[in-house]
Motif scaffolding. Sequence first.
Motif, PDB file in Angstrom:
ATOM      1  N   PRO A  31     -16.292   5.643   6.478  1.00 61.96           N
ATOM      2  CA  PRO A  31     -16.139   4.870   6.354  1.00 61.96           C
ATOM      3  C   PRO A  31     -17.165   4.393   4.868  1.00 61.96           C
ATOM      4  O   PRO A  31     -16.823   5.432   4.398  1.00 61.96           O
ATOM      5  N   SER A  32     -17.240   3.008   4.086  1.00 64.03           N
ATOM      6  CA  SER A  32     -18.388   2.844   3.328  1.00 64.03           C
ATOM      7  C   SER A  32     -18.563   3.669   2.805  1.00 64.03           C
ATOM      8  O   SER A  32     -19.949   3.767   3.262  1.00 64.03           O
ATOM      9  N   GLU A  56      -7.594   5.053  -3.088  1.00 63.34           N
ATOM     10  CA  GLU A  56      -7.630   3.358  -2.858  1.00 63.34           C
ATOM     11  C   GLU A  56      -6.240   2.485  -3.577  1.00 63.34           C
ATOM     12  O   GLU A  56      -6.476   1.641  -3.988  1.00 63.34           O
ATOM     13  N   PRO A  57      -4.885   2.779  -3.879  1.00 61.90           N
ATOM     14  CA  PRO A  57      -4.188   2.780  -4.317  1.00 61.90           C
ATOM     15  C   PRO A  57      -3.455   1.522  -4.170  1.00 61.90           C
ATOM     16  O   PRO A  57      -3.055   0.755  -5.095  1.00 61.90           O
ATOM     17  N   CYS A  58      -3.653   0.912  -2.823  1.00 55.33           N
ATOM     18  CA  CYS A  58      -2.969   0.347  -2.031  1.00 55.33           C
ATOM     19  C   CYS A  58      -3.795  -1.228  -2.021  1.00 55.33           C
ATOM     20  O   CYS A  58      -3.143  -2.153  -0.661  1.00 55.33           O
ATOM     21  N   SER A  59      -4.829  -0.961  -2.310  1.00 52.27           N
ATOM     22  CA  SER A  59      -6.023  -1.805  -1.309  1.00 52.27           C
ATOM     23  C   SER A  59      -6.270  -3.440  -1.874  1.00 52.27           C
ATOM     24  O   SER A  59      -7.018  -3.978  -1.808  1.00 52.27           O
ATOM     25  N   ALA A  80       4.203  -4.484  -1.345  1.00 49.32           N
ATOM     26  CA  ALA A  80       4.266  -3.829  -1.768  1.00 49.32           C
ATOM     27  C   ALA A  80       3.789  -2.092  -1.402  1.00 49.32           C
ATOM     28  O   ALA A  80       3.252  -1.151  -2.444  1.00 49.32           O
ATOM     29  N   THR A  81       2.705  -2.334  -0.554  1.00 54.67           N
ATOM     30  CA  THR A  81       2.061  -1.414  -0.537  1.00 54.67           C
ATOM     31  C   THR A  81       2.539  -0.552   0.693  1.00 54.67           C
ATOM     32  O   THR A  81       3.009   1.202   0.450  1.00 54.67           O
ATOM     33  N   LEU A  82       3.846  -0.729   1.192  1.00 58.06           N
ATOM     34  CA  LEU A  82       5.309   0.025   1.717  1.00 58.06           C
ATOM     35  C   LEU A  82       5.890   0.462   1.035  1.00 58.06           C
ATOM     36  O   LEU A  82       6.124   1.352   0.835  1.00 58.06           O
ATOM     37  N   LYS A  83       6.066  -0.225  -0.242  1.00 53.24           N
ATOM     38  CA  LYS A  83       6.528   0.793  -1.416  1.00 53.24           C
ATOM     39  C   LYS A  83       5.447   1.454  -1.919  1.00 53.24           C
ATOM     40  O   LYS A  83       6.732   2.739  -2.490  1.00 53.24           O
ATOM     41  N   ILE A  84       4.775   1.283  -2.443  1.00 51.78           N
ATOM     42  CA  ILE A  84       4.028   2.997  -2.566  1.00 51.78           C
ATOM     43  C   ILE A  84       3.850   4.248  -2.121  1.00 51.78           C
ATOM     44  O   ILE A  84       4.220   5.057  -2.219  1.00 51.78           O
ATOM     45  N   ASN A 107      -7.713   2.624   5.109  1.00 54.87           N
ATOM     46  CA  ASN A 107      -6.768   1.862   6.095  1.00 54.87           C
ATOM     47  C   ASN A 107      -6.286   3.918   6.778  1.00 54.87           C
ATOM     48  O   ASN A 107      -5.284   4.086   6.569  1.00 54.87           O
ATOM     49  N   MET A 108      -6.659   3.006   7.908  1.00 56.12           N
ATOM     50  CA  MET A 108      -6.218   4.413   8.807  1.00 56.12           C
ATOM     51  C   MET A 108      -4.968   4.224   9.426  1.00 56.12           C
ATOM     52  O   MET A 108      -4.227   5.853   9.638  1.00 56.12           O
TER      53      MET A 108
END
Lengths: 281, 293
Positions: free
Chosen positions: A63-64, A198-201, A207-211, A230-231
Amino acid sequence: MENSLAIKTTVLAQPQVNEAVRVAENAIKMSAQNLSIYYRAFRAVADVTLSIQSNAITAIIGPSGCGKSTLLRTFNRMNDLVPGSHIEGEVMLDGQPLFDSNIDVVDVRRRVGMVFQRPNPFPKSIYDNVAYGPRLYSVTRKSDLNHLVEKSLRAASLWEDVKDKLNQSGMALSGGQQQRLCIARALAVEPEVLLMDEPCSALDPVATLKIEELMQDLKSTYTIVIVTHNMQQAARVSDYTAMMMMRPDRAGEMIEFDVTQKIFTLPKDQRTEDYVTGRFG
Amino acid sequence: MTPIALRSSPTRTRRRKATSAVMLTLTGLATAVAIVPLIWIIGYVVQTGLPALNADFFTQLPTPAGVSGGGIANALVGSLITVGIGIIIAAPIAVLTAFYAASHANSPLGLAVRFGTDVISGVPSIVMGIFAYALIVLPQRHFSALAGGVVLAFIMLPIIVRTTEEMIRLVPGTLREGSLALGAPEWKTSWRVILPAALNGVLTGLMLGIARAAGEAAPMLFTAFGNPFMNTDINQPIATLPHTIFVYAIAPYADWHAKAWATALVLIVLVLVLNVSARVLVAWRARKLGLSR
């Protein structure tokens, strides 16, 4: 280069026993032993012990505010920049203590690269963004630079998108492309470990899928540690998962560390199960 | 007591619309009044200055009162030299100071810099002039362009420091982190990433400083002193545009008054051109770097 090719071949040759082979044969790239991280008197991370396997993706979830990013930023000593931060315990890179007084922090950051939450391309051309790192390390020959830039952009699967506009500003790219540019920039100094916070947040699902695909490609050459909220992402991309949680005294601790599949199917700790199944809080 | 009506009545609607109209008129009028002086000044200077302007005005030296022709070539060159000396001294010090103040904002020295620049920018320029007089003119025993340049540097310094510092602060911290994470030392990060990202602001600061310094007459009385002849030696007294305006304007000759207005027009146009070209340059850079659309 020789080395990474060899690893690639092994992985390709034995896809079935992939996991076992990697755990047994691969060395531990980085490790933390009884690591506590402080901001002045405040203990942000308490007593973490974990090993990062090389050529694997290790996810840190939780968690945060549980100290994930703080832990990650300790792995390339970015936390040194926060006034009043200090550590107890040990962080090792290839068996060498990272916080030893004779270790040059510049050297640490060259070997352990970092990709941030929000894409942060420099206000320079695409080419200069990627060439920034090599130039820091006195690569000045145009042909060497060209080679490194192309190689890094290809590794970040951005080359085809930008090869005709290398002189355009990196900030004019889309968010996903900017993040891949930042990955290329990190790869250009040929690091051994890539930390991703958190490179995709800040990116859309495509774009997330690509990363995420990119991370799978990079795994054969680099050791990757990713912090994610993101679990599903952790479950999709990582080989190992560390679960962190905040203690009542607000220090973050690692409550479980295991092969990702185990964390998401048979967690030992009830709190992990609650968190990964969304029953947390 | 009647219950409060939640639905507005036609009277209320009318009143509300009337109030809105009145307020809009008032704010519009205030805006108009605020820009009137600007247009008035520029209009008046153009109107009175333009008749005395011709090509000779830019290329000739001043003539005595009553002799027609003549120009302000010496003052143009003098302003260029004094402002040039000022910017050469002030720019590097100011930009480095701004970097320090921006990255050590809460250190004692950082706070002192900010407080100090605020105080200095409030010091009347004539006081700066006396200071430079005591510092340079007295020991040297003569007025000089150098002394004028130094006092202009004093005047520019706080303006450039504050503008540049604000602009450096606006550069996202993530850029700095990105550079440091690649192993770049702090100074290289400042030089290669933060300065380019803040360059628009730095240029604006320099332009503001130059514009302010180019218009200073009072400190020139004690330092550059003025000179009716052409001079390019920085150890000699030199004429400047604002000082020339002052000299011509207080003289009792009508033709000198006309020249004062013409000089004022030249000064205004120069500052305006400088400002506009800086803005164009900044906008062009921003577009090229994709900083704004």
